[in-house]
Design a protein around this motif. Structure first.
Motif, PDB file in Angstrom:
ATOM      1  N   GLN A 199      -3.885  -9.791  -5.337  1.00  0.00           N
ATOM      2  CA  GLN A 199      -4.494  -8.509  -5.020  1.00  0.00           C
ATOM      3  C   GLN A 199      -4.244  -7.565  -6.189  1.00  0.00           C
ATOM      4  OE1 GLN A 199      -4.062  -6.941  -0.948  1.00  0.00           O
ATOM      5  NE2 GLN A 199      -2.841  -8.770  -0.476  1.00  0.00           N
ATOM      6  N   MET A 200      -5.286  -6.889  -6.601  1.00  0.00           N
ATOM      7  CA  MET A 200      -5.174  -5.967  -7.727  1.00  0.00           C
ATOM      8  C   MET A 200      -5.799  -4.632  -7.358  1.00  0.00           C
ATOM      9  SD  MET A 200      -6.681  -6.267 -11.630  1.00  0.00           S
ATOM     10  CE  MET A 200      -5.715  -7.730 -12.001  1.00  0.00           C
ATOM     11  N   ALA A 201      -5.021  -3.567  -7.517  1.00  0.00           N
ATOM     12  CA  ALA A 201      -5.543  -2.215  -7.319  1.00  0.00           C
ATOM     13  C   ALA A 201      -5.869  -1.613  -8.684  1.00  0.00           C
ATOM     14  CB  ALA A 201      -4.522  -1.350  -6.595  1.00  0.00           C
ATOM     15  N   LEU A 202      -6.988  -0.913  -8.756  1.00  0.00           N
ATOM     16  CA  LEU A 202      -7.343  -0.146  -9.955  1.00  0.00           C
ATOM     17  C   LEU A 202      -7.204   1.324  -9.601  1.00  0.00           C
ATOM     18  CD1 LEU A 202      -8.482   0.298 -12.776  1.00  0.00           C
ATOM     19  CD2 LEU A 202     -10.781   0.052 -11.815  1.00  0.00           C
ATOM     20  N   ASP A 245      -9.435   5.406  -2.230  1.00  0.00           N
ATOM     21  CA  ASP A 245      -9.677   6.786  -2.672  1.00  0.00           C
ATOM     22  C   ASP A 245     -10.813   6.710  -3.684  1.00  0.00           C
ATOM     23  OD1 ASP A 245      -9.452   9.509  -3.115  1.00  0.00           O
ATOM     24  OD2 ASP A 245      -7.267   9.470  -3.297  1.00  0.00           O
ATOM     25  N   ASN A 246     -11.349   7.863  -4.063  1.00  0.00           N
ATOM     26  CA  ASN A 246     -12.457   7.818  -5.019  1.00  0.00           C
ATOM     27  C   ASN A 246     -12.009   7.354  -6.404  1.00  0.00           C
ATOM     28  OD1 ASN A 246     -11.042  10.083  -5.791  1.00  0.00           O
ATOM     29  ND2 ASN A 246     -12.707  11.534  -5.438  1.00  0.00           N
ATOM     30  N   ASN A 247     -10.711   7.384  -6.661  1.00  0.00           N
ATOM     31  CA  ASN A 247     -10.171   6.915  -7.946  1.00  0.00           C
ATOM     32  C   ASN A 247      -9.341   5.646  -7.787  1.00  0.00           C
ATOM     33  OD1 ASN A 247      -8.136   8.510  -6.507  1.00  0.00           O
ATOM     34  ND2 ASN A 247      -6.846   8.116  -8.293  1.00  0.00           N
ATOM     35  N   TRP A 248      -9.373   5.052  -6.582  1.00  0.00           N
ATOM     36  CA  TRP A 248      -8.498   3.909  -6.285  1.00  0.00           C
ATOM     37  C   TRP A 248      -9.299   2.856  -5.527  1.00  0.00           C
ATOM     38  CZ3 TRP A 248      -3.892   4.698  -2.344  1.00  0.00           C
ATOM     39  CH2 TRP A 248      -3.363   3.456  -1.980  1.00  0.00           C
ATOM     40  N   THR A 249      -9.559   1.727  -6.206  1.00  0.00           N
ATOM     41  CA  THR A 249     -10.326   0.633  -5.620  1.00  0.00           C
ATOM     42  C   THR A 249      -9.483  -0.636  -5.635  1.00  0.00           C
ATOM     43  OG1 THR A 249     -12.312   1.649  -6.576  1.00  0.00           O
ATOM     44  CG2 THR A 249     -12.549  -0.561  -5.673  1.00  0.00           C
ATOM     45  N   ASN A 250      -9.679  -1.472  -4.636  1.00  0.00           N
ATOM     46  CA  ASN A 250      -8.888  -2.694  -4.490  1.00  0.00           C
ATOM     47  C   ASN A 250      -9.755  -3.928  -4.719  1.00  0.00           C
ATOM     48  OD1 ASN A 250      -6.376  -1.307  -3.457  1.00  0.00           O
ATOM     49  ND2 ASN A 250      -7.824  -0.686  -1.883  1.00  0.00           N
ATOM     50  N   PHE A 256       0.813  -1.211   0.000  1.00  0.00           N
ATOM     51  CA  PHE A 256       0.000   0.000   0.000  1.00  0.00           C
ATOM     52  C   PHE A 256       0.851   1.267   0.000  1.00  0.00           C
ATOM     53  CE2 PHE A 256      -3.411  -2.919   0.966  1.00  0.00           C
ATOM     54  CZ  PHE A 256      -4.470  -2.350   0.292  1.00  0.00           C
ATOM     55  N   LYS A 257       2.085   1.179   0.474  1.00  0.00           N
ATOM     56  CA  LYS A 257       2.991   2.324   0.341  1.00  0.00           C
ATOM     57  C   LYS A 257       3.313   2.568  -1.128  1.00  0.00           C
ATOM     58  CE  LYS A 257       5.190   1.945   4.890  1.00  0.00           C
ATOM     59  NZ  LYS A 257       6.414   1.550   5.629  1.00  0.00           N
ATOM     60  N   ILE A 258       3.539   1.491  -1.864  1.00  0.00           N
ATOM     61  CA  ILE A 258       3.788   1.608  -3.304  1.00  0.00           C
ATOM     62  C   ILE A 258       2.575   2.214  -4.000  1.00  0.00           C
ATOM     63  CG2 ILE A 258       4.134   0.289  -5.431  1.00  0.00           C
ATOM     64  CD1 ILE A 258       5.747  -1.721  -3.725  1.00  0.00           C
ATOM     65  N   LEU A 259       1.398   1.687  -3.688  1.00  0.00           N
ATOM     66  CA  LEU A 259       0.172   2.205  -4.305  1.00  0.00           C
ATOM     67  C   LEU A 259      -0.053   3.663  -3.943  1.00  0.00           C
ATOM     68  CD1 LEU A 259      -2.240  -0.830  -3.737  1.00  0.00           C
ATOM     69  CD2 LEU A 259      -0.973  -0.257  -5.813  1.00  0.00           C
ATOM     70  N   THR A 278      -0.512  -6.455  -7.378  1.00  0.00           N
ATOM     71  CA  THR A 278      -0.524  -5.819  -8.696  1.00  0.00           C
ATOM     72  C   THR A 278      -1.333  -4.525  -8.671  1.00  0.00           C
ATOM     73  OG1 THR A 278      -2.534  -6.933  -9.428  1.00  0.00           O
ATOM     74  CG2 THR A 278      -0.466  -8.101  -9.783  1.00  0.00           C
ATOM     75  N   SER A 279      -1.190  -3.775  -9.762  1.00  0.00           N
ATOM     76  CA  SER A 279      -2.010  -2.574  -9.949  1.00  0.00           C
ATOM     77  C   SER A 279      -2.235  -2.340 -11.434  1.00  0.00           C
ATOM     78  CB  SER A 279      -1.327  -1.349  -9.327  1.00  0.00           C
ATOM     79  OG  SER A 279      -2.092  -0.178  -9.572  1.00  0.00           O
ATOM     80  N   VAL A 280      -3.442  -1.915 -11.773  1.00  0.00           N
ATOM     81  CA  VAL A 280      -3.759  -1.454 -13.120  1.00  0.00           C
ATOM     82  C   VAL A 280      -3.908   0.063 -13.039  1.00  0.00           C
ATOM     83  CG1 VAL A 280      -5.400  -1.551 -15.023  1.00  0.00           C
ATOM     84  CG2 VAL A 280      -4.931  -3.606 -13.691  1.00  0.00           C
TER      85      VAL A 280
END
Length: 408
Positions: free
Chosen positions: A399-402, A380-385, A245-248, A344-346
């Protein structure tokens, strides 16, 4: 059935926890090390959650029938000359619907009244509590008072019982995770000890059953035990959630900076925006390194973080081109991943004027992806997990963050 009279509820809850612990300890080492934690936790929660009985007095209904009543049951003021005689009387029957496991009413909660042992009838076919009263006086008020007394006895310790069960249910997830992690640590410690002997270790031939349908417990719902396809386990470096979550958070901060300075970043290509993110990520983490366009399994990824030779984080950066392109981006990211990559993250850059509409579309579209499992809390309003599975291994969860940013 006598309510609040069979045994202490604490004893039942303790036995359920013991059974749950034994269940985890009975699994093979391969199964424990390879099973997806979230799926396994949800499976055990579903099986061991107690179905709290709910008594629906707002839906009560009544009917009546006739029955022979022996003289000995008549009140004393009735002068009956023949004590062996029976008389036909009307029986008023109240039916109180219930849901959940009504048998839990047998147990005494941590706080209970002196009404323990009150007898009630249960009609399991209609799922109702049945209360019957002989109409001796033809007085509806007397019948109603008797019914009210019965309801008061039933509910005398109900709230305490319900509170105790809710406390047990709410603590289940933490108990399962703690027991599972403890078992995994024990296995890891044993593995380290055996490895330190310096001789080859021969594994036992027996393997775990990879699929089972347990008998329904209190809830009439069959749960499927998670399938494990892997036969062996080798410890690999993993990224803990705090660093993930620090990376995200860094990616999110950089993306917000893109939005605040559109004159600087508008019109840039994906590679340029990715490089800005990489330049911020790399100096912030000593445990690994950040790199761009490096190979991982079957293709190129935009951002990787490595520890030694293992990839511990993967992200894909793309511009929004519509729902189809968005789902293809997820396919592309999942295609890069091995079973070792779980964080991961998209990252999506949106040039559309109506950013809110794109956010809504993406949140609906992602649920239609075949590897989607569930949505987690938004950061956040632009960040969903989210939780996803790998295409080639539905038991392996990632785990994938958008994370989406508006760059008009």
């Amino acid at each position: 059935m006598k309510i609040y009279a069979e045994d202490r509820l604490d004893n039942l809850l303790g036995s359920k926890r013991h059974e749950l612990k034994q269940r985890i300890e009975s699994e093979t080492e391969d199964y424990i090390l390879n099973v997806g934690e979230e799926q396994y936790v949800e499976y055990l929660k579903s099986e061991f959650t107690l179905d709290i009985p709910e008594i629906h007095t707002d839906k009560v209904y009544a009917d009546t029938y006739e029955r022979e009543i022996h003289a000995s049951r008549f009140p004393g003021e009735f002068m009956i000359t023949n004590p062996n005689q029976s008389f036909k009387k009307d029986i008023i029957v109240y039916h109180i619907p219930y849901s959940g496991s009504i048998d839990l009413l047998k147990f005494r909660p941590s706080s209970w009244t002196t009404m323990a042992g009150y007898e009630i009838q249960i009609d399991r076919s209609s799922r109702t509590i049945v209360l019957e009263y002989v109409n001796f006086y033809n007085d509806p008020e007397k019948i109603k008072r008797s019914y009210d007394d019965s309801v008061r006895y039933i509910f005398g310790s109900y709230q305490a019982l319900k509170s105790d069960i809710e406390g047990y249910n709410n603590s289940l997830e933490g108990f399962i995770r703690s027991t599972l992690n403890s078992r995994r640590q024990q296995i890891a410690q044993k593995s380290d000890f055996l490895s330190s002997l310096g001789v080859p270790i021969k594994k036992k031939g027996n393997t775990s059953q990879t699929f089972a349908v347990p008998q329904p417990k209190l809830k009439q719902k069959i749960q499927v035990r998670p399938v494990v396809h892997s036969k062996g386990f080798k410890p690999e470096p993993t990224l803990d959630n705090d660093n993930y979550f620090k990376i995200l958070k860094i990616i999110n901060d950089v993306g917000k900076n893109f939005e605040r300075l559109p004159s600087v970043y508008s019109g840039k290509y994906e590679e340029h925006l990715r490089d800005h993110i990489l330049l911020t990520l790399d100096p912030n983490f000593e445990f690994g390194s950040a790199s761009g366009e490096t190979f991982n399994k079957t293709g190129k990824t935009d951002i990787q973080l490595r520890y030694d030779s293992s990839v511990v984080f993967v992200a894909e950066c793309k511009f929004w081109t519509g729902e189809k392109g968005f789902l293809s981006t997820i396919d592309q990211l999942l295609g890069y991943l091995t079973w070792r990559d779980s964080k991961t993250s998209v990252v999506i850059f949106v040039s559309n004027k109506n950013f809110t509409s794109v956010l809504d579309t993406s949140k609906e579209a992602i649920k239609n992806h075949p590897n989607y499992i569930s949505e987690k809390a938004a950061s956040d309003n632009n960040w969903t997990n989210y939780r996803f599975s790998l295409p080639d291994d539905p038991n392996k969860e990632i785990q994938m963050a958008l994370q989406m940013f508006h760059l008009p």
